[in-house]
Design a protein around this motif. Sequence first.
Motif, short mmCIF file in Angstrom:
data_model
loop_
_atom_site.label_atom_id
_atom_site.label_comp_id
_atom_site.label_asym_id
_atom_site.label_seq_id
_atom_site.Cartn_x
_atom_site.Cartn_y
_atom_site.Cartn_z
N MET A 21 0.83 -1.20 0.00
CA MET A 21 0.00 0.00 0.00
C MET A 21 0.86 1.25 0.00
O MET A 21 0.52 2.26 -0.64
CB MET A 21 -0.93 -0.02 1.21
CG MET A 21 -1.87 -1.21 1.23
SD MET A 21 -2.98 -1.23 2.63
CE MET A 21 -4.12 0.03 2.15
N LEU A 22 1.99 1.20 0.71
CA LEU A 22 2.93 2.32 0.69
C LEU A 22 3.47 2.53 -0.71
O LEU A 22 3.55 3.67 -1.19
CB LEU A 22 4.07 2.05 1.67
CG LEU A 22 5.25 3.04 1.63
CD1 LEU A 22 4.78 4.45 1.91
CD2 LEU A 22 6.33 2.62 2.62
N MET A 23 3.85 1.44 -1.38
CA MET A 23 4.32 1.56 -2.75
C MET A 23 3.25 2.16 -3.65
O MET A 23 3.52 2.99 -4.52
CB MET A 23 4.74 0.18 -3.27
CG MET A 23 5.95 -0.43 -2.57
SD MET A 23 7.42 0.63 -2.71
CE MET A 23 7.65 0.66 -4.49
N GLY A 24 2.00 1.73 -3.44
CA GLY A 24 0.90 2.28 -4.21
C GLY A 24 0.74 3.78 -4.00
O GLY A 24 0.52 4.54 -4.95
N ASN A 25 0.85 4.23 -2.73
CA ASN A 25 0.76 5.65 -2.44
C ASN A 25 1.89 6.43 -3.10
O ASN A 25 1.70 7.55 -3.59
CB ASN A 25 0.79 5.88 -0.93
CG ASN A 25 -0.50 5.45 -0.25
OD1 ASN A 25 -1.54 5.32 -0.88
ND2 ASN A 25 -0.43 5.19 1.05
N LEU A 26 3.08 5.83 -3.10
CA LEU A 26 4.22 6.50 -3.74
C LEU A 26 3.99 6.64 -5.24
O LEU A 26 4.30 7.68 -5.83
CB LEU A 26 5.51 5.72 -3.46
CG LEU A 26 6.00 5.73 -2.01
CD1 LEU A 26 7.19 4.80 -1.84
CD2 LEU A 26 6.37 7.14 -1.58
N PHE A 27 3.48 5.58 -5.86
CA PHE A 27 3.20 5.65 -7.29
C PHE A 27 2.10 6.68 -7.58
O PHE A 27 2.14 7.37 -8.60
CB PHE A 27 2.80 4.29 -7.82
CG PHE A 27 3.96 3.38 -8.10
CD1 PHE A 27 4.93 3.74 -9.02
CD2 PHE A 27 4.08 2.16 -7.45
CE1 PHE A 27 6.01 2.90 -9.29
CE2 PHE A 27 5.15 1.31 -7.71
CZ PHE A 27 6.12 1.68 -8.62
N GLN A 28 1.12 6.78 -6.65
CA GLN A 28 0.05 7.75 -6.85
C GLN A 28 0.60 9.17 -6.78
O GLN A 28 0.19 10.06 -7.53
CB GLN A 28 -1.05 7.54 -5.82
CG GLN A 28 -2.43 7.93 -6.31
CD GLN A 28 -3.53 7.22 -5.54
OE1 GLN A 28 -3.39 6.93 -4.37
NE2 GLN A 28 -4.65 6.97 -6.19
N GLN A 29 1.54 9.40 -5.85
CA GLN A 29 2.18 10.70 -5.76
C GLN A 29 3.04 10.98 -7.00
O GLN A 29 3.25 12.13 -7.38
CB GLN A 29 3.05 10.79 -4.51
CG GLN A 29 2.28 10.75 -3.21
CD GLN A 29 1.29 11.89 -3.09
OE1 GLN A 29 1.55 13.01 -3.53
NE2 GLN A 29 0.13 11.59 -2.52
N SER A 171 0.71 1.98 -14.65
CA SER A 171 0.06 3.24 -15.02
C SER A 171 1.00 4.42 -14.82
O SER A 171 1.01 5.36 -15.62
CB SER A 171 -1.21 3.42 -14.18
OG SER A 171 -1.84 4.63 -14.50
N SER A 172 1.80 4.40 -13.75
CA SER A 172 2.73 5.49 -13.48
C SER A 172 3.81 5.57 -14.56
O SER A 172 4.16 6.67 -15.01
CB SER A 172 3.39 5.29 -12.11
OG SER A 172 2.44 5.34 -11.08
N PHE A 173 4.32 4.42 -14.99
CA PHE A 173 5.32 4.42 -16.06
C PHE A 173 4.70 4.90 -17.38
O PHE A 173 5.36 5.60 -18.16
CB PHE A 173 5.92 3.03 -16.22
CG PHE A 173 6.77 2.60 -15.06
CD1 PHE A 173 7.79 3.43 -14.61
CD2 PHE A 173 6.56 1.41 -14.41
CE1 PHE A 173 8.60 3.06 -13.53
CE2 PHE A 173 7.34 1.02 -13.33
CZ PHE A 173 8.35 1.85 -12.89
N LEU A 174 3.44 4.53 -17.60
CA LEU A 174 2.75 5.03 -18.79
C LEU A 174 2.58 6.54 -18.71
O LEU A 174 2.73 7.25 -19.72
CB LEU A 174 1.38 4.35 -18.91
CG LEU A 174 0.48 4.84 -20.06
CD1 LEU A 174 1.16 4.59 -21.41
CD2 LEU A 174 -0.88 4.15 -20.00
#
Length: 343
Positions: A21-29, A171-174
């Motif tokens: 979940m932390l990784m997900g939050n980082l990708f969202q940021q 999605s973040s890399f895209l």
Amino acid sequence: MIKNLTEGKPLKLLFFFSLPMLMGNLFQQLYNMVDSIVVGNFVGADALAAVGASFPVVFLAVALASGLSMGCNVVISQLFGAGRIREMKTTISTALIGQFVLSIGITIVGEIISPGILRMLKTPDNIMADSLIYLRIYLGGAVFLFIYNTLNGIYNALGDSKTPVVFLALSSFLNIFLDFALILWFDAGVAGAAIATVVSQGISGVACLCYMAKKYPILRMSREERRLDVHSCRVLCAMGIPMGLQYSITAIGSIILQSSVNALGSLYVAAVAAGAKLFQLLACPFDAMGATMATYCGQNVGACKLDRLGRGIRSCTALGLGWSLLVLCAMLMGSRDVDGGIQ
């Protein structure tokens, strides 16, 4: 992968469940950070300020979506922990339909009042046009933001904190690729950054929904279950609206602060925008811990294992204090280096 959080040592469960979940939050940021970095370096300071000026409103939309998804997480995790699978599926259907309708309403209202919001925030004239473009495009894709956050809450409620991160990472890399493509190759400027974010969020949301429908037999619904249920809607609103408002309080504070910063000029807006991104990164672990506790407590309440709640709260508090001390030490060391460099 579905995971039961009603058994095992709370500290170990919470730590390993919160990491994805932390990784997900980082990708969202990473979405908005990439927009700011690419725009600031390849379009200009005014363009960066335009993205920063619209950020508090974007943050409000993200906070509202996160709060509502957290409410869904709590309700669904309780039903899953109690083994009420049929009712859980109806609640999931209701949540998705409700979030879709709400996001459409936010898009319509946002498109209408965006100019007034930016004027109210005292957005400098030289960045007003770009700020309005970015804000309108972002709000135009609100449906993807809300649906993804709802799906993320559903995955987490079932004990799966890893799957959403995979789609969010792709999605973040895209988003990074589209930012460079639209800004550098097509000279789309601030509009290109906003379009890249909306498109990548849309792909992430659709991919999450398709994967859930195919890989989770427990969530396959009959025609009767695939509907908007009034009782489920009431329960979701009772839990989701207060949490959405709670998450929105910080965003509203940011909007008030932004109005004061905007009056100082675009250079200050760009500086504050850069600082805000750093703060959001530092706060990611706390958001992950909060979402983890929502799932943990929901499942254990549903399973009537109330004795595990206190142990979980103490374990999560220890994790939070550990991260706070780590950040404090890093900031003290960083400030010492800055002072040494100035001297």
